[in-house]
Scaffold this active site. Structure first.
Site, short mmCIF file in Angstrom:
data_model
loop_
_atom_site.label_atom_id
_atom_site.label_comp_id
_atom_site.label_asym_id
_atom_site.label_seq_id
_atom_site.Cartn_x
_atom_site.Cartn_y
_atom_site.Cartn_z
N ASP A 98 -4.05 7.18 2.55
CA ASP A 98 -5.44 7.42 2.13
C ASP A 98 -6.37 7.65 3.33
O ASP A 98 -7.54 7.97 3.15
CB ASP A 98 -5.93 6.23 1.28
CG ASP A 98 -5.18 6.15 -0.06
OD1 ASP A 98 -4.68 7.20 -0.52
OD2 ASP A 98 -5.08 5.05 -0.61
N ARG B 181 -3.83 -5.05 -9.13
CA ARG B 181 -2.62 -5.83 -9.41
C ARG B 181 -2.96 -7.23 -9.90
O ARG B 181 -2.26 -7.76 -10.78
CB ARG B 181 -1.75 -5.88 -8.14
CG ARG B 181 -1.04 -4.55 -7.89
CD ARG B 181 -0.62 -4.43 -6.44
NE ARG B 181 0.21 -3.26 -6.17
CZ ARG B 181 -0.26 -2.01 -6.01
NH1 ARG B 181 -1.56 -1.78 -6.11
NH2 ARG B 181 0.57 -1.03 -5.76
N SER C 265 6.15 6.25 -3.09
CA SER C 265 4.90 5.97 -3.81
C SER C 265 4.92 4.55 -4.31
O SER C 265 5.80 4.16 -5.10
CB SER C 265 4.77 6.94 -5.00
OG SER C 265 3.86 6.41 -5.95
C1 S3P Z 1 -1.92 2.88 -4.25
C2 S3P Z 1 -0.90 3.58 -3.67
C3 S3P Z 1 -1.08 4.88 -3.01
C4 S3P Z 1 -2.53 5.16 -2.66
C5 S3P Z 1 -3.47 4.79 -3.77
C6 S3P Z 1 -3.32 3.34 -4.18
C7 S3P Z 1 -1.59 1.61 -4.93
O1 S3P Z 1 -0.56 5.87 -3.84
O2 S3P Z 1 -2.70 6.52 -2.33
O3 S3P Z 1 -4.80 5.02 -3.37
O4 S3P Z 1 -2.50 0.78 -5.15
O5 S3P Z 1 -0.41 1.40 -5.24
P1 S3P Z 1 1.01 6.21 -3.85
O6 S3P Z 1 1.73 4.99 -3.51
O7 S3P Z 1 1.33 6.72 -5.21
O8 S3P Z 1 1.16 7.29 -2.79
#
Ligand code: S3P
Length: 433
Positions: free
Chosen positions: A318, A27, A168
Site C-alpha cells: 500500500d 479482523r 494476498s
Molecule cells: C490487507 C491486505 C492487502 C492490502 C489491503 C489490506 C488486509 O491486500 O493491500 O489494503 O488487511 O489483509 P492483499 O493482501 O490482498 O494484497
C-alpha cells in the site's frame, strides 16, 4: 468532485499518534463477532472502511456497544452463530468482502449477497471464491469473478490444500477462516510473505496454527474461538505519508508514536533506509501481539534510487505510490517489479500513480508488474486526482507539501476511507490542507 488546494509547508515538526490499524480493526470486528463471548477493543479505527465492517457484523445480529475511535464491546455470538441474510454493503473495502466470505461459508444457514461501491465492484473475487469452492462452499460471483458475491451457508466443508498464486493476505485469511469450519487439515501456501495479522489473532483466540516459511496449517472443525480483549496499535500505512513527507522536506523532524512495525507491513522503512533516508525506530514494544514502536524521520538526506522485487512487495504493497514519489526525488532509477497486484487495488495504482506524478511534472514509466522512476526531479506544483483512492489522496498531499507552489488534490475527501483526520494531523505538524 471538489479539489482541495494544499500549499507547501516548509519543515514539518512535531509528534503524532497516527490512527489505529485498519487491517487489525477489520479482523478484531470479524473475529470478535464469532467469539464465544464479549470482546473489548480499545482504539478501533474510525473510518469508512471499518464502519462498513461494523455495519456488516451488526447486520448479522451481533450486538456492539460503544463507538469506533473510542472503545467497543463486541458481543460475540460463537463461531457458527451469525444470523446472516440479505445484502451486506462492503463499501470500498476489499478486506471486508474477502474475509467475511471465509466466515459466512461456515455458518449454519442463510444466503447473503456481498456488494460494494464502484471501485470494489471492479475488484477480483474469484481469487477467494475459487479456493473456498474447492473446499466445498457454495459461492457465486458476477461474470468475470466480480462482485456481487452470493454466499450460501450450510454446505459441508473439507480441509483443502491451497497453493495460492498471489501473495494476498486477504485471500490467505479467507482460506484460513474457512478452514476453521472444515473437516480435516487446511493448508495454505503463498508465493511471498503477506501480512500475518489473521494468523496472529487466530492464535491469540486459541486456534492451533502450525507451518513454517510460506505455509500455514490448521485442523478443523474448531468448536469455538475467544479473541482476548485488545488495544489496536497505530497503522503503519497511515504513518507512511508522514515518513515520506518528513524525508522529502529539509529541516523536518517527525515522531510517529505507537506504530505497528510488523515486518510484513513495515517494508517501506527498509526501502527508505536503502534510499539513504534518516529514519529510526525507538521504544520497541508489543501491542495486541504485534511488534510496535515509535518512528522518527528527519528530512534533508540526499536520497538514492532503490529496487523493490516480488518477495518484498507485499510488505509495502500500500506504500508503493509513496516509493514512486520518493524515487522521483532520488538520484538514479528506482525500479519496482513483481507488483502486478497494484493493478487490482482500490484503483489501478500503476496507472493512477503515473497520472498523479505526471500532474505534478514528474514522470513514472509503468510496467505490467510495477514501474520505473528516474530522479532527481522537483515538484513545482500542479494537480493530482485521487480518483476515489485514499492512498492517492495522501500521495497528493505529500507531493503538495514537498512542492514549490502547491498542489490541488481532486477528490481529497476519499482520504476518509482509512484516515478521516488526515488533514487535521497534517495541521498539527505545521501544514494546512
Ligand atoms: C490487507 C491486505 C492487502 C492490502 C489491503 C489490506 C488486509 O491486500 O493491500 O489494503 O488487511 O489483509 P492483499 O493482501 O490482498 O494484497
Amino acid at each position: 468532485m471538489a479539489a482541495v488546494r494544499i500549499d507547501p509547508a516548509g519543515a514539518l515538526r512535531g509528534t503524532l499518534r497516527v490512527p489505529p490499524d485498519k487491517s487489525l480493526t477489520h479482523r478484531a470486528l470479524l473475529l470478535g463477532a464469532v467469539s464465544d463471548g464479549p470482546v473489548r477493543v480499545a482504539r478501533p479505527l474510525e473510518s469508512a472502511d471499518t464502519a462498513a465492517t461494523l455495519g456488516a457484523i451488526q447486520s448479522c445480529a451481533v450486538r456492539v456497544d460503544g463507538d469506533l475511535g473510542d472503545e467497543i464491546v463486541i458481543h460475540g455470538v460463537g463461531l457458527r452463530g451469525l444470523r446472516a441474510s440479505g445484502r451486506i454493503d462492503c463499501g470500498n473495502s476489499g478486506t471486508l468482502m474477502r474475509l467475511i466470505m471465509g466466515i459466512l461459508v461456515g455458518q449454519r444457514s442463510g444466503t447473503v449477497v456481498l456488494d460494494g461501491d464502484a471501485s470494489l465492484s471492479r475488484r477480483p473475487m474469484a481469487r477467494v471464491a475459487d479456493p473456498l469452492r474447492a473446499a466445498g462452499a457454495a459461492i457465486s460471483t458476477a461474470p468475470g469473478g466480480l462482485p456481487p458475491v452470493e454466499v450460501t451457508a450450510g454446505m459441508p466443508l473439507a480441509g483443502t490444500v491451497h497453493d495460492l498464486p498471489v501473495a494476498s493476505a486477504q485471500v490467505k485469511s479467507a482460506a484460513l477462516l474457512a478452514g476453521l469450519f472444515a473437516e480435516g487439515e487446511t493448508v495454505v501456501s503463498e508465493p511471498a510473505p503477506s501480512r500475518d495479522h489473521t494468523e496472529r489473532m487466530l492464535a491469540a483466540a486459541g486456534v492451533s496454527l502450525t507451518g513454517e516459511g510460506l505455509t500455514r496449517r490448521l485442523t478443523g472443525p474448531v468448536d469455538g474461538i475467544q479473541l482476548p480483549d485488545l488495544e489496536v496499535p497505530g497503522d503503519f500505512s497511515s504513518a507512511a505519508p508522514f515518513l515520506a513527507a518528513g524525508a522529502l522536506i529539509p529541516g523536518s523532524e517527525i515522531t510517529l508514536q505507537g506504530v505497528n512495525l510488523n515486518p510484513a507491513r513495515a517494508g517501506l522503512l527498509e526501502v527508505m533506509r536503502r534510499m539513504g533516508a534518516d529514519v529510526e525506530v525507538a521504544s520497541p514494544r508489543r501491542v495486541a501481539g504485534e511488534p510496535c514502536g515509535d518512528i522518527v524521520v528527519r528530512g534533508g538526506a540526499e536520497l538514492v534510487a532503490a529496487s523493490v522485487e516480488a518477495q518484498e512487495v507485499p510488505s509495502l504493497i500500500d506504500e508503493l505510490p509513496l516509493v514512486a514519489l520518493l524515487g522521483a526525488h532520488a538520484q538514479g532509477v528506482t525500479v519496482v517489479t513483481g507488483a502486478a497486484e497494484l493493478r487490482v487495488k482500490e484503483t489501478d495504482r500503476i496507472a493512477t500513480t503515473s497520472a498523479a506524478l505526471e500532474g505534478i511534472g514528474l514522470r513514472l514509466a509503468g510496467r505490467p508488474d510495477g514501474f520505473t522512476v528516474e530522479g532527481p526531479g522537483t515538484i513545482t506544483g500542479g494537480r493530482v486526482d485521487a480518483a476515489g483512492d485514499h492512498r492517492l489522496a495522501m500521495l497528493g498531499a505529500v507531493a503538495a507539501l514537498a512542492s514549490g507552489t502547491g498542489v490541488a488534490v481532486e477528490d481529497f475527501a476519499c482520504v476518509a476511507v482509512s484516515y478521516p483526520g488526515f488533514a487535521r494531523d497534517l495541521a498539527t505538524l505545521g501544514a494546512a490542507a
